[in-house]
Design a protein around this motif. Structure first.
Motif, PDB file in Angstrom:
ATOM      1  N   TYR A   1       0.814  -1.209   0.000  1.00 33.01           N
ATOM      2  CA  TYR A   1       0.000   0.000   0.000  1.00 33.01           C
ATOM      3  C   TYR A   1       0.846   1.257   0.000  1.00 33.01           C
ATOM      4  CZ  TYR A   1      -4.037  -2.891   1.077  1.00 33.01           C
ATOM      5  OH  TYR A   1      -5.035  -3.806   1.022  1.00 33.01           O
ATOM      6  N   THR A   2       0.223   2.352  -0.430  1.00 32.39           N
ATOM      7  CA  THR A   2       0.919   3.630  -0.449  1.00 32.39           C
ATOM      8  C   THR A   2      -0.098   4.752  -0.262  1.00 32.39           C
ATOM      9  OG1 THR A   2       2.412   5.008  -1.764  1.00 32.39           O
ATOM     10  CG2 THR A   2       0.720   3.841  -2.968  1.00 32.39           C
ATOM     11  N   ILE A   3       0.391   5.966  -0.151  1.00 31.28           N
ATOM     12  CA  ILE A   3      -0.522   7.104  -0.024  1.00 31.28           C
ATOM     13  C   ILE A   3      -1.180   7.352  -1.378  1.00 31.28           C
ATOM     14  CG2 ILE A   3       1.290   8.800  -0.513  1.00 31.28           C
ATOM     15  CD1 ILE A   3      -0.128  10.715   1.460  1.00 31.28           C
ATOM     16  N   ASN A   4      -2.474   7.653  -1.355  1.00 30.90           N
ATOM     17  CA  ASN A   4      -3.194   8.025  -2.568  1.00 30.90           C
ATOM     18  C   ASN A   4      -2.507   9.248  -3.191  1.00 30.90           C
ATOM     19  OD1 ASN A   4      -5.443   7.921  -4.390  1.00 30.90           O
ATOM     20  ND2 ASN A   4      -6.324   9.663  -3.281  1.00 30.90           N
ATOM     21  N   GLU A   5      -2.248   9.185  -4.489  1.00 30.66           N
ATOM     22  CA  GLU A   5      -1.395  10.204  -5.105  1.00 30.66           C
ATOM     23  C   GLU A   5      -1.865  11.666  -4.906  1.00 30.66           C
ATOM     24  OE1 GLU A   5      -0.732  10.102  -9.410  1.00 30.66           O
ATOM     25  OE2 GLU A   5       1.370  10.425  -8.901  1.00 30.66           O
ATOM     26  N   PRO A   6      -3.117  11.991  -5.218  1.00 28.05           N
ATOM     27  CA  PRO A   6      -3.523  13.391  -4.997  1.00 28.05           C
ATOM     28  C   PRO A   6      -3.413  13.807  -3.525  1.00 28.05           C
ATOM     29  CG  PRO A   6      -5.204  12.200  -6.240  1.00 28.05           C
ATOM     30  CD  PRO A   6      -4.190  11.194  -5.828  1.00 28.05           C
ATOM     31  N   ASP A   7      -3.524  12.842  -2.619  1.00 30.62           N
ATOM     32  CA  ASP A   7      -3.418  13.160  -1.188  1.00 30.62           C
ATOM     33  C   ASP A   7      -2.000  13.600  -0.838  1.00 30.62           C
ATOM     34  OD1 ASP A   7      -5.827  11.978  -1.563  1.00 30.62           O
ATOM     35  OD2 ASP A   7      -5.659  10.513   0.041  1.00 30.62           O
ATOM     36  N   ALA A   8      -1.014  13.052  -1.555  1.00 31.20           N
ATOM     37  CA  ALA A   8       0.368  13.475  -1.344  1.00 31.20           C
ATOM     38  C   ALA A   8       0.511  14.943  -1.747  1.00 31.20           C
ATOM     39  CB  ALA A   8       1.321  12.598  -2.157  1.00 31.20           C
ATOM     40  N   TYR A   9      -0.202  15.334  -2.814  1.00 28.72           N
ATOM     41  CA  TYR A   9      -0.178  16.746  -3.224  1.00 28.72           C
ATOM     42  C   TYR A   9      -0.936  17.623  -2.232  1.00 28.72           C
ATOM     43  CZ  TYR A   9       2.093  15.653  -7.633  1.00 28.72           C
ATOM     44  OH  TYR A   9       3.003  15.259  -8.580  1.00 28.72           O
ATOM     45  N   ALA A  10      -2.018  17.070  -1.644  1.00 26.23           N
ATOM     46  CA  ALA A  10      -2.770  17.816  -0.632  1.00 26.23           C
ATOM     47  C   ALA A  10      -1.871  18.091   0.576  1.00 26.23           C
ATOM     48  CB  ALA A  10      -4.014  17.032  -0.213  1.00 26.23           C
ATOM     49  N   LEU A  11      -1.103  17.057   0.976  1.00 26.39           N
ATOM     50  CA  LEU A  11      -0.183  17.230   2.104  1.00 26.39           C
ATOM     51  C   LEU A  11       0.877  18.278   1.764  1.00 26.39           C
ATOM     52  CD1 LEU A  11       1.037  16.407   4.833  1.00 26.39           C
ATOM     53  CD2 LEU A  11       2.240  14.557   3.648  1.00 26.39           C
ATOM     54  N   GLU A  12       1.409  18.197   0.548  1.00 23.14           N
ATOM     55  CA  GLU A  12       2.438  19.152   0.134  1.00 23.14           C
ATOM     56  C   GLU A  12       1.889  20.584   0.174  1.00 23.14           C
ATOM     57  OE1 GLU A  12       5.676  18.605  -0.505  1.00 23.14           O
ATOM     58  OE2 GLU A  12       5.856  20.798  -0.721  1.00 23.14           O
ATOM     59  N   GLU A  13       0.680  20.761  -0.335  1.00 25.55           N
ATOM     60  CA  GLU A  13       0.060  22.100  -0.324  1.00 25.55           C
ATOM     61  C   GLU A  13      -0.078  22.592   1.116  1.00 25.55           C
ATOM     62  OE1 GLU A  13      -1.037  23.907  -3.247  1.00 25.55           O
ATOM     63  OE2 GLU A  13      -0.992  25.438  -1.688  1.00 25.55           O
ATOM     64  N   ALA A  14      -0.502  21.702   2.018  1.00 26.58           N
ATOM     65  CA  ALA A  14      -0.676  22.082   3.426  1.00 26.58           C
ATOM     66  C   ALA A  14       0.658  22.497   4.032  1.00 26.58           C
ATOM     67  CB  ALA A  14      -1.283  20.913   4.202  1.00 26.58           C
ATOM     68  N   LEU A  15       1.710  21.727   3.744  1.00 24.66           N
ATOM     69  CA  LEU A  15       3.025  22.038   4.317  1.00 24.66           C
ATOM     70  C   LEU A  15       3.524  23.387   3.803  1.00 24.66           C
ATOM     71  CD1 LEU A  15       4.665  18.478   4.094  1.00 24.66           C
ATOM     72  CD2 LEU A  15       3.806  19.625   6.158  1.00 24.66           C
ATOM     73  N   GLN A  16       3.296  23.662   2.519  1.00 26.23           N
ATOM     74  CA  GLN A  16       3.735  24.946   1.968  1.00 26.23           C
ATOM     75  C   GLN A  16       2.927  26.108   2.532  1.00 26.23           C
ATOM     76  OE1 GLN A  16       4.587  25.185  -2.181  1.00 26.23           O
ATOM     77  NE2 GLN A  16       5.536  23.164  -2.268  1.00 26.23           N
ATOM     78  N   LEU A  17       1.621  25.892   2.732  1.00 30.83           N
ATOM     79  CA  LEU A  17       0.797  26.951   3.328  1.00 30.83           C
ATOM     80  C   LEU A  17       1.280  27.266   4.737  1.00 30.83           C
ATOM     81  CD1 LEU A  17      -2.802  25.971   2.159  1.00 30.83           C
ATOM     82  CD2 LEU A  17      -1.641  28.136   1.673  1.00 30.83           C
ATOM     83  N   LYS A  18       1.649  26.204   5.460  1.00 34.98           N
ATOM     84  CA  LYS A  18       2.146  26.417   6.821  1.00 34.98           C
ATOM     85  C   LYS A  18       3.474  27.174   6.792  1.00 34.98           C
ATOM     86  CE  LYS A  18       4.309  24.190  10.637  1.00 34.98           C
ATOM     87  NZ  LYS A  18       4.739  22.970  11.318  1.00 34.98           N
TER      88      LYS A  18
END
Ligand SMILES: Cc1cc2nc3c(=O)[nH]c(=O)nc-3n(C[C@H](O)[C@H](O)[C@H](O)COP(=O)(O)OP(=O)(O)OC[C@H]3O[C@@H](n4cnc5c(N)ncnc54)[C@H](O)[C@@H]3O)c2cc1C
Ligand SMILES: Nc1ncnc2c1ncn2[C@@H]1O[C@H](COP(=O)(O)O)[C@@H](O)[C@H]1O
Lengths: 327, 254
Positions: B33-50
Motif C-alpha cells: 500500500y501507499t498514499i493516494n497520489e492526490p493526497d500526497a499533493y494535498a499534504l504538500e500544499e498544506a506544508l507549503q501553506l504552513k
C-alpha cells in the motif's frame, strides 16, 4: 416517486458536450424502467437551450432560472436543484460526469442522505435488480453498485459511454422554475475562466503521436521514446503524471485536462489507459499500445497491442522503423 | 492557520490485482500500500501553506492498522500530528458513512482548512471531500491546483476541462479537494523520519457503521474485453518487425 430527471450542463448558453450523452442515458434508463424522462437546465436566460430540448422525447423540460445562477457556484446549484428534486420527486437523477458535476452533485445527494453513484459506465438488470457499473482501480476492475437507500438515486455517467446521437426525438413542454435563492447563501465568489499562456504545442493537427506514460520510470528514460517519435516523424505527447513531474511541458499532455487529439496513429508507451487519458485520444484512427500489464485498460482502445517491457520493445522498434525508412 | 489533511492509503499502482473469493472486493493478502497520489499533493500544499502563513498541519486517515505507515510517512515529511481513525470495516460503509467518521474527527479539531485528494486511486469516487464539507456545513471547491491565503479567506485556482482554469474566492473555514501536479512533492529526509518518532499519533475509534447504507457494492470483476485487439508477440526484434509491417501497410504512416 417515479421518473428520471436528467440535469444537463451549460455554461454561458453553450452546452457541455457531455450533456446529450447524459440525456441518452436518462432516456434509456426511463425506457428500461417504463417511466417518463424529464430534463432540467440550470442557469440564467437558458430559454434558447430549453427550446432545443423541446424537440426531444421528454415528459417535461425544466428551465431552472435565477440571476444568482448566471455563474456556476456549488452553493447555488445545490440549493436550486434541491428544490427542483423535492418538487419533481424523480426516482433517478442523472448527470454527465463533468468537473462541474463532481463539484456539486455529491453535496446535492448528501442533502437527501443519498450517495451519488459516480462515473457510471453501464446500467444492467441482473439477479440483484438494477445495478450501475463503475470502474475501480483506474479501470482495472468493474464493480456493480446498487441503490439501497429510500431517496432519489443520483447517478453520473462517464464521458463517451452513452452516445449523444442516441437521444430520441419527440416533443416536450417547457416549464420555468424559479428557485428561492439569496445572495448570502452563496459563499464562493467565482472569477473569470482563463487559460495558461497560449498553447505552445498544437497536438490536435499532428498525424502521428507517440505518447509516453509513467511506465517510463524516470525523466532520463524519456529520450528512448523521443528517439522513436523522431524516427516516425511524430509529435511527442504524454500522460498527466509525466507533465505533473515536469518531465515534459504541460502543453504536451493528452486527456480531459490536456489536449484532445485524433491522429492517424497514437502510439501509447507505458500508459495504463485511465478514463481521463482515454477521452483525449479515443478519436485516434489507429492506436498501438506497449504495456507490460496484459490487463491494462489501454488495450481496450487499441488496434494492436504489445505486452512487454517498453525498454526492450521501443529501442527495437526505433531501429526497425529507421531501417524501413532508409530502405 | 490550522490545516487538516485527509489522506487515504491505497494499493500500489503496479500491484497485481486479484478479485477476492467472495467477489465483493480485491484480495488484500499480499498487496502493498501507499498514499493516494492526490493526497500526497494535498499534504504538500498544506506544508507549503504552513511554511508561508504559520500554523499547524494535522493528517488523518481512516482504516485498519496498516494505515499507520502512511501516517508516519506524512509525519516524516513534516506534518505536526496524526489522527488514526480506527476502522476495519470501511468496505461496509458508503461514502456518507466514511465522510461521517471523518467529520466526527474534524469536529474535535475545528481546523481552518481541510484538504483532501480529489479522488482515490482504488474506489475513484471523487466525492468524499465534497460530502465531508456538506456534512460540516462549510464551503468547498474541487480540483484545486493552487491555494493562496488572503485577508478574507482564500483564493484558489480550480482546474476545469480542456486546459481552462478559474480563480475562486472563498471564506474560511473551507474544504478543498486537491488535484495532482500543483506542486513538487518533497521527500522525507532522514532527519524528518527521526523527528516523526517523537510526534503524536492519536487513535480514535470510528463510530459503528450505520445499519443501512444508501448504496452498496454488490460485486467486483475483471472487465469483459469488448474490442478485438490484435496482440503481437515474439522477441523484441520480431515484434518490432511486425509493428513496422502494420505501420507500413495498415496504418500507413511509413
Ligand atoms: C480530474 C482528473 C483529470 C485528469 N486529467 C488527466 C489528463 O488530462 N491526462 C492524463 O493522462 N491523465 C489525467 N488524469 C490522471 C489519470 O487518472 C491517470 O492517473 C493517468 O492518466 C495515469 O497515467 P499513466 O498511464 O502514465 O500512469 P499509470 O496509471 O501509473 O500507468 C503506467 C503504466 O505503465 C506500465 N508499465 C510500467 N513499467 C513498464 C515497462 N517497463 N514497460 C511497459 N509498460 C510499463 C504499467 O503496466 C502501467 O499500465 C486525471 C485525473 C483526474 C482525477
Ligand atoms: N479512509 C479515508 N481516510 C482518510 N481520507 C479519506 C479516506 N477515504 C477517502 N479519503 C479522502 O477523500 C478523497 C477522495 O476519495 P474518494 O471519494 O474515495 O475518491 C481522498 O483523496 C482522501 O483525501
Amino acid at each position: 416517486m417515479s421518473g428520471v430527471l436528467v440535469v444537463l450542463e451549460q455554461r454561458g448558453g453553450t452546452w457541455n458536450r457531455m450533456s446529450f450523452e447524459a440525456l441518452a442515458a436518462g432516456q434509456q434508463l426511463a425506457a428500461k424502467l417504463g417511466v417518463e424522462c424529464s430534463a432540467a437546465v440550470v442557469g440564467q436566460a437558458v430559454q434558447p437551450l430549453v427550446a432545443e430540448l423541446a424537440g426531444k422525447k421528454l415528459a417535461k423540460v425544466l428551465a431552472v432560472e435565477h440571476v444568482l445562477l448566471k455563474e456556476y457556484t456549488a452553493d447555488g446549484y445545490v440549493l436550486a436543484l434541491e428544490q427542483v428534486v423535492k418538487q419533481e420527486a424523480p426516482a433517478y437523477v442523472v448527470f454527465p460526469h463533468t468537473y462541474q458535476v463532481r463539484d456539486f452533485a455529491p453535496a446535492l445527494a448528501t442533502k437527501f442522505k443519498q450517495v451519488l453513484i459516480s462515473d457510471v459506465i453501464a446500467m444492467q438488470d441482473g439477479s440483484a435488480g438494477l445495478v450501475f457499473v463503475r470502474q475501480l482501480l483506474q479501470g482495472k476492475l468493474n464493480a456493480d453498485y446498487k441503490q439501497t437507500g429510500e431517496g432519489p438515486c443520483f447517478v453520473s455517467v462517464q464521458a463517451g459511454t452513452f452516445r449523444a446521437e442516441a437521444v430520441e426525438a419527440g416533443t416536450a413542454a417547457a416549464v420555468t422554475v424559479t428557485p428561492a435563492l439569496t445572495a448570502e447563501q452563496i459563499r464562493n465568489k467565482p472569477g473569470e475562466l482563463f487559460r495558461e499562456s497560449a498553447q505552445t504545442v498544437d497536438l490536435s493537427a499532428a498525424p502521428v503521436i507517440v505518447s509516453v506514460g509513467r511506465g517510463i520510470g524516470e525523466q532520463d528514460n524519456i529520450s528512448i521514446v523521443e528517439e522513436l517519435a523522431t524516427a516516425l516523424g511524430a509529435e511527442l505527447a504524454a500522460s498527466r503524471p509525466i507533465c505533473d513531474n515536469g518531465w515534459l511541458p504541460m502543453a504536451r499532455q493528452v486527456g480531459s485536462s490536456g489536449q484532445t487529439v485524433s491522429p492517424k496513429l497514437y502510439l501509447a508507451v507505458g500508459i495504463s489507459g485511465a478514463i481521463q487519458h482515454l477521452v483525449g485520444m479515443k478519436g485516434s484512427k489507429a492506436v498501438i499500445a506497449i504495456n507490460k500489464d496484459e490487463n491494462a485498460p489501454i488495450f481496450e482502445v487499441s488496434d494492436y497491442g504489445v505486452v512487454g517491457d517498453l525498454f526492450e520493445i521501443v529501442p527495437a522498434l526505433t531501429k526497425a522503423v529507421l531501417a524501413a525508412k532508409g530502405a | 492557520m490550522k490545516i487538516l489533511v485527509a489522506v487515504k492509503q491505497v494499493p500500489e499502482r503496479d500491484a497485481q490485482i486479484r478479485v477476492a473469493g467472495d467477489g465483493k472486493w480485491i484480495d488484500e493478502g499480499d498487496l502493498s500500500y501507499t498514499i493516494n497520489e492526490p493526497d500526497a499533493y494535498a499534504l504538500e500544499e498544506a506544508l507549503q501553506l504552513k511554511e508561508k502563513n504559520g500554523g499547524e498541519v494535522v493528517v488523518m486517515c481512516a482504516g485498519p492498522d496498516r494505515v499507520l505507515s502512511t501516517l508516519r510517512e506524512a509525519l516524516a515529511k513534516g506534518a505536526d500530528r496524526a489522527i488514526h481513525i480506527e476502522a476495519d470495516d470501511l468496505g461496509e460503509r458508503d461514502t456518507l458513512g466514511v465522510a461521517q467518521i471523518l467529520a466526527d474527527a474534524v469536529k474535535e479539531e475545528a481546523p481552518d482548512l481541510i484538504l483532501t485528494g480529489l479522488q482515490s486511486d482504488d474506489l475513484g469516487l471523487g466525492q468524499t471531500g465534497v460530502v465531508l464539507a456538506a456534512l460540516l456545513g462549510i464551503p468547498h471547491a474541487t480540483i484545486i491546483m493552487q491555494v493562496e491565503k488572503t485577508e478574507a479567506g482564500l483564493t484558489v485556482k480550480r482546474e476545469l476541462e480542456d486546459g481552462w482554469f478559474q480563480q475562486v474566492e472563498m471564506p474560511l473555514p473551507a474544504l478543498l479537494t486537491i488535484q495532482s501536479g500543483g506542486n513538487k512533492l518533497r521527500y522525507a529526509t532522514l532527519m524528518g523520519i527521526k523527528k516523526a518518532k517523537t510526534k503524536e499519533t492519536k487513535t480514535v475509534t470510528a463510530a459503528a457503521a450505520a445499519g443501512s447504507r444508501a448504496i452498496t457494492l454488490e460485486r467486483v470483476y475483471l472487465p469483459e474485453k469488448q474490442k478485438k485487439t490484435e496482440m503481437l508477440t515474439g522477441t523484441p526484434a520480431e515484434i518490432a518487425a511486425k509493428l513496422v509491417e502494420k505501420l507500413k501497410f495498415e496504418v500507413r504512416v511509413i
